[in-house]
Design an enzyme around this catalytic site. Structure first.
Site, PDB file in Angstrom:
ATOM      1  N   GLY A   9     -19.874   1.183  -2.526  1.00 43.34           N
ATOM      2  CA  GLY A   9     -19.687  -0.258  -2.359  1.00 43.34           C
ATOM      3  C   GLY A   9     -18.313  -0.478  -1.763  1.00 43.34           C
ATOM      4  O   GLY A   9     -17.928   0.196  -0.792  1.00 43.34           O
ATOM      5  N   ALA A  10     -17.540  -1.409  -2.357  1.00 45.10           N
ATOM      6  CA  ALA A  10     -16.223  -1.741  -1.814  1.00 45.10           C
ATOM      7  C   ALA A  10     -15.246  -0.564  -1.958  1.00 45.10           C
ATOM      8  O   ALA A  10     -14.750  -0.019  -0.964  1.00 45.10           O
ATOM      9  CB  ALA A  10     -15.694  -2.983  -2.521  1.00 45.10           C
ATOM     10  N   ILE A  11     -14.991  -0.149  -3.187  1.00 49.02           N
ATOM     11  CA  ILE A  11     -13.934   0.848  -3.384  1.00 49.02           C
ATOM     12  C   ILE A  11     -14.409   2.259  -3.024  1.00 49.02           C
ATOM     13  O   ILE A  11     -13.661   3.059  -2.466  1.00 49.02           O
ATOM     14  CB  ILE A  11     -13.343   0.773  -4.823  1.00 49.02           C
ATOM     15  CG1 ILE A  11     -11.889   1.236  -4.846  1.00 49.02           C
ATOM     16  CG2 ILE A  11     -14.146   1.535  -5.848  1.00 49.02           C
ATOM     17  CD1 ILE A  11     -10.903   0.286  -4.251  1.00 49.02           C
ATOM     18  N   LYS A 183      -4.432  -0.982 -17.484  1.00 47.00           N
ATOM     19  CA  LYS A 183      -5.199  -1.706 -16.453  1.00 47.00           C
ATOM     20  C   LYS A 183      -6.250  -2.600 -17.111  1.00 47.00           C
ATOM     21  O   LYS A 183      -6.457  -3.743 -16.691  1.00 47.00           O
ATOM     22  CB  LYS A 183      -5.856  -0.685 -15.502  1.00 47.00           C
ATOM     23  CG  LYS A 183      -6.679  -1.313 -14.375  1.00 47.00           C
ATOM     24  CD  LYS A 183      -5.982  -1.218 -13.046  1.00 47.00           C
ATOM     25  CE  LYS A 183      -6.646  -1.995 -11.931  1.00 47.00           C
ATOM     26  NZ  LYS A 183      -7.688  -1.294 -11.206  1.00 47.00           N
ATOM     27  N   ASN A 187      -6.768  -6.593 -16.828  1.00 40.58           N
ATOM     28  CA  ASN A 187      -8.055  -7.172 -16.417  1.00 40.58           C
ATOM     29  C   ASN A 187      -8.603  -8.117 -17.485  1.00 40.58           C
ATOM     30  O   ASN A 187      -9.163  -9.173 -17.170  1.00 40.58           O
ATOM     31  CB  ASN A 187      -9.090  -6.065 -16.159  1.00 40.58           C
ATOM     32  CG  ASN A 187      -8.839  -5.344 -14.862  1.00 40.58           C
ATOM     33  OD1 ASN A 187      -8.297  -5.908 -13.921  1.00 40.58           O
ATOM     34  ND2 ASN A 187      -9.212  -4.080 -14.797  1.00 40.58           N
TER      35      ASN A 187
END
Ligand code: NAP
Length: 303
Positions: A9-11, A183, A187
């Site tokens: 996908g994106a990453i 992280k 988030n």
């Protein structure tokens, strides 16, 4: 290296795409994306501007060689299935790396593929899936990778070198779980609040009450982390979260983006995991519990 990316996908497409420079990469992704990559290559715009030509497949049966590295880059709610798919691809020496957000991915992957081959990572590189065959590298960041037991191994050094060689600023850590928790707490502070109100990250600091709630989420997250032996300081976490909000003030968080696309969010693996661990270790997490309910209501409303 031979690399397979499960979840292009994106990453996953960003890392897999740029790693084609020095490596043999296979992207395992959805059919429409794969078809476009096969026809036109993968177009990357934004912070990086290039077209790359990784091998792309939409069925795990099409992966013919055992990779040295298998990266899992699906959303956390798809991790178990991705790991099941990966089972038939990995060889004895294959190292499995997750770059996902959320706190339950590593245990899910380890339960399917075995803990010894799993290496954990976290990244502040940012990428947006524009349309099949096209992604935007929206932000350059730092990638941190480490062995679960904290040792600095040759295999981790090798991955880090390969990433740095193609331009990803990547460093090793001897405490990757602490990095994942830091992280996740950031988030947990930013994503639900922005998702519930459908606003940009910067709004959290513009409204005193949102700022207060953010600090409470952080307080609960740090207490849960401490209860399981992860030493994170609350002041430092609040300060870091405020810095991230300022740096990304004009961005919509991934949770906002998921809801806008009428998709599920990763709330269960972020705030949900904090609550679960809190219950197990006697730490109350009422603010996180409320935010989860509100995000779930939004998930239901958009269906
Ligand atoms: N994007 C970022 O900038 C960024 C930065 C840091 C960390 N992360 C983390 O990285 C993870 C992935 O995020 P993302 O933004 O890249 O998500 P994404 O764009 O949704 O990419 C995941 C892709 O994997 C596909 N997929 C799901 N299960 C699969 C399977 N079994 N086999 C093959 N493909 C599969 C998905 O297809 P469907 O859409 O059809 O489900 C989707 O195309 C998340 O944990 C996220 O929090 C993202």
């Amino acid at each position: 290296m031979k690399i397979v990316v499960v979840g292009a996908g994106a990453i996953g497409s960003l890392f897999g795409g740029l790693l084609t420079k020095n490596n043999e990469v296979v992207l395992l992704g959805r059919k429409t994306h794969v078809e476009q990559i096969k026809k036109h290559g993968l177009r990357i715009t934004g912070k990086t501007d290039t077209v790359v030509h990784p091998e792309a497949v939409s069925n795990v049966d099409e992966v013919n060689e055992k990779p040295d590295l298998l990266m899992i880059t699906v959303k956390s709610y798809d991790t178990k299935e991705a790991a099941e798919d990966a089972r038939q691809v990995i060889g004895e020496e294959t190292v499995v790396l997750s770059l996902q957000n959320g706190l339950d991915n590593i245990s899910k992957i380890a339960s399917v593929l075995g803990k010894d081959r799993v290496v954990a990572g976290t990244t502040t590189e940012a990428s947006l899936f524009l349309e099949p065959g096209k992604i935007e590298h929206t932000g350059k960041g730092v990638t941190v990778i480490g062995e679960l037991d904290g040792s600095i191994t040759e295999r981790v050094k090798h991955i880090i070198k390969s990433f740095n060689d193609v331009g990803f600023n990547t460093i090793v850590t001897n405490d990757i779980m602490k990095e994942l928790w830091k992280k996740a707490i950031i988030n947990a502070c930013i994503n639900p609040l922005t998702a519930i109100f459908d606003v940009k990250n910067g709004q959290i600091l513009k409204h005193e009450m949102l700022h207060e709630i953010m600090k409470k989420v952080c307080h609960e997250g740090v207490k849960v982390a401490k209860s399981i032996g992860i030493k994170i300081e609350e002041d430092e976490m609040v300060e870091k979260t405020v810095t991230v909000i300022k740096d990304t003030a004009e961005n919509y968080s991934s949770m906002v983006q998921s809801l806008r696309k009428k998709r599920r969010t990763e709330i269960d693996s972020i705030n949900g995991y904090l609550v679960k661990m809190g219950r197990k270790h006697g730490v109350n997490t009422p603010v996180n519990e409320l935010l989860i309910k509100m995000v779930k209501i939004r998930e239901e409303m958009i269906r």
